[in-house]
Design a protein around this motif. Structure first.
Motif, PDB file in Angstrom:
ATOM      1  N   LEU A   7       0.843  -1.187   0.000  1.00 39.53           N
ATOM      2  CA  LEU A   7       0.000   0.000   0.000  1.00 39.53           C
ATOM      3  C   LEU A   7       0.882   1.243   0.000  1.00 39.53           C
ATOM      4  N   GLY A   8       0.831   1.992  -1.098  1.00 38.40           N
ATOM      5  CA  GLY A   8       1.621   3.211  -1.222  1.00 38.40           C
ATOM      6  C   GLY A   8       2.691   3.083  -2.280  1.00 38.40           C
ATOM      7  N   THR A   9       2.372   3.488  -3.509  1.00 37.91           N
ATOM      8  CA  THR A   9       3.318   3.332  -4.624  1.00 37.91           C
ATOM      9  C   THR A   9       3.756   4.695  -5.147  1.00 37.91           C
ATOM     10  N   GLY A  10       4.142   5.581  -4.227  1.00 33.92           N
ATOM     11  CA  GLY A  10       4.603   6.913  -4.595  1.00 33.92           C
ATOM     12  C   GLY A  10       6.092   6.947  -4.868  1.00 33.92           C
ATOM     13  N   LEU A  11       6.741   8.058  -4.505  1.00 33.01           N
ATOM     14  CA  LEU A  11       8.160   8.260  -4.803  1.00 33.01           C
ATOM     15  C   LEU A  11       9.024   7.109  -4.308  1.00 33.01           C
ATOM     16  N   MET A  12       8.819   6.689  -3.083  1.00 32.47           N
ATOM     17  CA  MET A  12       9.609   5.593  -2.525  1.00 32.47           C
ATOM     18  C   MET A  12       8.982   4.236  -2.815  1.00 32.47           C
ATOM     19  N   GLY A  13       7.658   4.152  -2.727  1.00 32.10           N
ATOM     20  CA  GLY A  13       7.002   2.879  -2.881  1.00 32.10           C
ATOM     21  C   GLY A  13       7.170   2.261  -4.255  1.00 32.10           C
ATOM     22  N   ALA A  14       7.114   3.085  -5.305  1.00 33.22           N
ATOM     23  CA  ALA A  14       7.194   2.550  -6.671  1.00 33.22           C
ATOM     24  C   ALA A  14       8.497   1.795  -6.938  1.00 33.22           C
ATOM     25  N   PRO A  15       9.671   2.382  -6.643  1.00 36.34           N
ATOM     26  CA  PRO A  15      10.893   1.604  -6.880  1.00 36.34           C
ATOM     27  C   PRO A  15      11.029   0.394  -5.958  1.00 36.34           C
ATOM     28  N   MET A  16      10.450   0.455  -4.777  1.00 33.39           N
ATOM     29  CA  MET A  16      10.472  -0.708  -3.888  1.00 33.39           C
ATOM     30  C   MET A  16       9.618  -1.833  -4.471  1.00 33.39           C
ATOM     31  N   VAL A  17       8.455  -1.481  -5.007  1.00 33.36           N
ATOM     32  CA  VAL A  17       7.604  -2.470  -5.665  1.00 33.36           C
ATOM     33  C   VAL A  17       8.344  -3.108  -6.834  1.00 33.36           C
ATOM     34  N   ALA A  18       9.025  -2.289  -7.618  1.00 32.81           N
ATOM     35  CA  ALA A  18       9.770  -2.814  -8.769  1.00 32.81           C
ATOM     36  C   ALA A  18      10.832  -3.813  -8.321  1.00 32.81           C
ATOM     37  N   ARG A  19      11.523  -3.522  -7.228  1.00 33.72           N
ATOM     38  CA  ARG A  19      12.541  -4.440  -6.712  1.00 33.72           C
ATOM     39  C   ARG A  19      11.915  -5.766  -6.274  1.00 33.72           C
ATOM     40  N   LEU A  20      10.770  -5.700  -5.600  1.00 35.23           N
ATOM     41  CA  LEU A  20      10.114  -6.923  -5.130  1.00 35.23           C
ATOM     42  C   LEU A  20       9.610  -7.765  -6.297  1.00 35.23           C
ATOM     43  N   LEU A  21       9.068  -7.103  -7.320  1.00 31.74           N
ATOM     44  CA  LEU A  21       8.614  -7.835  -8.505  1.00 31.74           C
ATOM     45  C   LEU A  21       9.795  -8.496  -9.213  1.00 31.74           C
ATOM     46  N   ASP A  22      10.901  -7.762  -9.317  1.00 33.29           N
ATOM     47  CA  ASP A  22      12.089  -8.325  -9.965  1.00 33.29           C
ATOM     48  C   ASP A  22      12.640  -9.515  -9.189  1.00 33.29           C
ATOM     49  N   ALA A  23      12.412  -9.527  -7.869  1.00 35.85           N
ATOM     50  CA  ALA A  23      12.891 -10.632  -7.029  1.00 35.85           C
ATOM     51  C   ALA A  23      11.968 -11.845  -7.089  1.00 35.85           C
ATOM     52  N   GLY A  24      10.836 -11.724  -7.790  1.00 38.96           N
ATOM     53  CA  GLY A  24       9.954 -12.869  -7.976  1.00 38.96           C
ATOM     54  C   GLY A  24       8.749 -12.933  -7.066  1.00 38.96           C
ATOM     55  N   PHE A  25       8.535 -11.906  -6.239  1.00 36.23           N
ATOM     56  CA  PHE A  25       7.368 -11.901  -5.358  1.00 36.23           C
ATOM     57  C   PHE A  25       6.107 -11.566  -6.158  1.00 36.23           C
ATOM     58  N   SER A  26       4.981 -12.145  -5.760  1.00 33.16           N
ATOM     59  CA  SER A  26       3.685 -11.757  -6.324  1.00 33.16           C
ATOM     60  C   SER A  26       3.096 -10.664  -5.437  1.00 33.16           C
ATOM     61  N   LEU A  27       2.532  -9.635  -6.072  1.00 32.16           N
ATOM     62  CA  LEU A  27       2.080  -8.460  -5.329  1.00 32.16           C
ATOM     63  C   LEU A  27       0.660  -8.061  -5.707  1.00 32.16           C
ATOM     64  N   THR A  28      -0.052  -7.556  -4.711  1.00 29.84           N
ATOM     65  CA  THR A  28      -1.280  -6.789  -4.906  1.00 29.84           C
ATOM     66  C   THR A  28      -0.986  -5.372  -4.461  1.00 29.84           C
ATOM     67  N   LEU A  29      -1.377  -4.385  -5.262  1.00 29.80           N
ATOM     68  CA  LEU A  29      -1.015  -2.996  -5.000  1.00 29.80           C
ATOM     69  C   LEU A  29      -2.250  -2.136  -4.789  1.00 29.80           C
ATOM     70  N   TRP A  30      -2.086  -1.132  -3.928  1.00 36.75           N
ATOM     71  CA  TRP A  30      -3.110  -0.097  -3.761  1.00 36.75           C
ATOM     72  C   TRP A  30      -2.411   1.229  -3.539  1.00 36.75           C
ATOM     73  N   ASN A  31      -2.986   2.289  -4.092  1.00 43.84           N
ATOM     74  CA  ASN A  31      -2.471   3.630  -3.857  1.00 43.84           C
ATOM     75  C   ASN A  31      -3.632   4.614  -3.861  1.00 43.84           C
TER      76      ASN A  31
END
Length: 304
Positions: A7-31
């Motif tokens: 929850l929270g894909t802003g300035l910091m959240g977006a690149p963190m989400v990208a790192r987790l996706l690249d690491a193979g995690f499955s994600l549900t997102l909300w912003n």
């Protein structure tokens, strides 16, 4: 691998989400601003509400602006009621230690685990997977989160719930004060006729060397104040530092002074510049402008 709701894909959240996706995690997102989550629609599920995001998650990560927003989005909204037993909630926002303790108690009452795990490193650190993560909570929950933290940076277990936020306050005190010191040092050198770029280069090799001098000193010389960490967030963190100090019966004169400078920076309309933009307030106060290398100052009207 655990399914993560972020929850929270802003300035910091977006690149963190990208790192987790690249690491193979499955994600549900909300912003709160849906478009910021939609950019990941081809790689992650997009939830319509916090309650929908939380339902069925193994891990819930929040990366929101402040404690009031975290409280409203996840707790006051009732979304937290949909938490499954044994779900791990990791709040990576910077919030008040007392709020983290209250949230942790509520999650524990529902049978979940909780870590307050704020970060340092800005957008550059988030993009590079090089964040410093300061975690408060149980050793068991910290170890559960280890694979997630590994994708984002280096994690340190600080102590019980709330202590991660205390470490972040300590971090922000050093960051804010040091940005002020770097601003003053470069302007002083330039006013006396030295080349501030060469002064920075020389200081990086001595005791004054720091990431603040390296990265934010470079920003000041280049006048690159696009926000990696907005000044208004630094102001919020300094306010929390002073509130915590008062609660503990402490007087922190350096933090108080830098807080006042950031408050003046925001009052002058620069709350959304990078926190290295504190230089702008110093320039306004002195009526000069730091040049990139000649040692000469320009009129303050050119600050922009």
């Amino acid at each position: 691998m655990p399914h993560i709701s972020f929850l929270g894909t802003g300035l910091m959240g977006a690149p963190m989400v990208a790192r987790l996706l690249d690491a193979g995690f499955s994600l549900t997102l909300w912003n709160r601003t849906p478009d910021k989550a939609q950019r990941f629609a081809d790689r992650a599920l997009i939830a319509a509400s916090p309650a929908q995001a939380v339902a069925g998650a193994d891990v819930v990560i929040t990366m929101l602006e402040d404690g009031a927003v975290v409280d409203q989005v996840l707790y006051q909204s009732g979304a937290i009621a949909g938490l499954r037993p044994d779900t791990l909630v990791i709040d990576m926002s910077s919030i008040e230690p007392a709020t983290a303790r209250r949230h942790g108690a509520q999650v524990t009452q529902q049978g979940g685990g909780y870590l307050d795990a704020p970060v340092s490193g800005g957008t550059r650190g988030a993009e590079a997977g090089a964040l410093s993560i300061m975690a408060g909570g149980s050793e068991v929950d910290f170890h559960r989160a280890a694979p997630i933290f590994q994708a984002l940076g280096k994690a340190t277990h600080i102590g019980p719930v709330g202590s991660g936020q205390l470490a972040k306050l300590a971090n922000q005190a050093i960051v804010g004060i040091t940005i002020g010191a770097v601003s003053e040092a470069l302007l002083l050198a330039a006013k006396g006729g030295a080349r501030p770029d060469k002064v920075r280069e020389a200081l990086l090799g001595g005791f004054a060397g720091s990431k603040i001098l390296e990265q934010h000193g470079e920003r000041m010389l280049a006048r690159d104040f696009e926000p990696g960490a907005p000044a208004r967030i630094q102001l919020k963190d300094l306010r929390m530092i002073l509130d915590e100090a008062r609660a503990e019966g402490l007087t922190l004169p350096l933090s108080q002074r830098v807080f006042e400078e950031y408050r003046a920076l925001q009052a002058s309309g620069h709350g959304d510049v990078d926190h290295s933009g504190l230089l702008l307030e110093l320039e306004r106060l002195n009526g000069v402008r730091l040049s990139s290398g000649t040692g000469e100052e320009d009129p303050k009207e050119e600050n922009g």
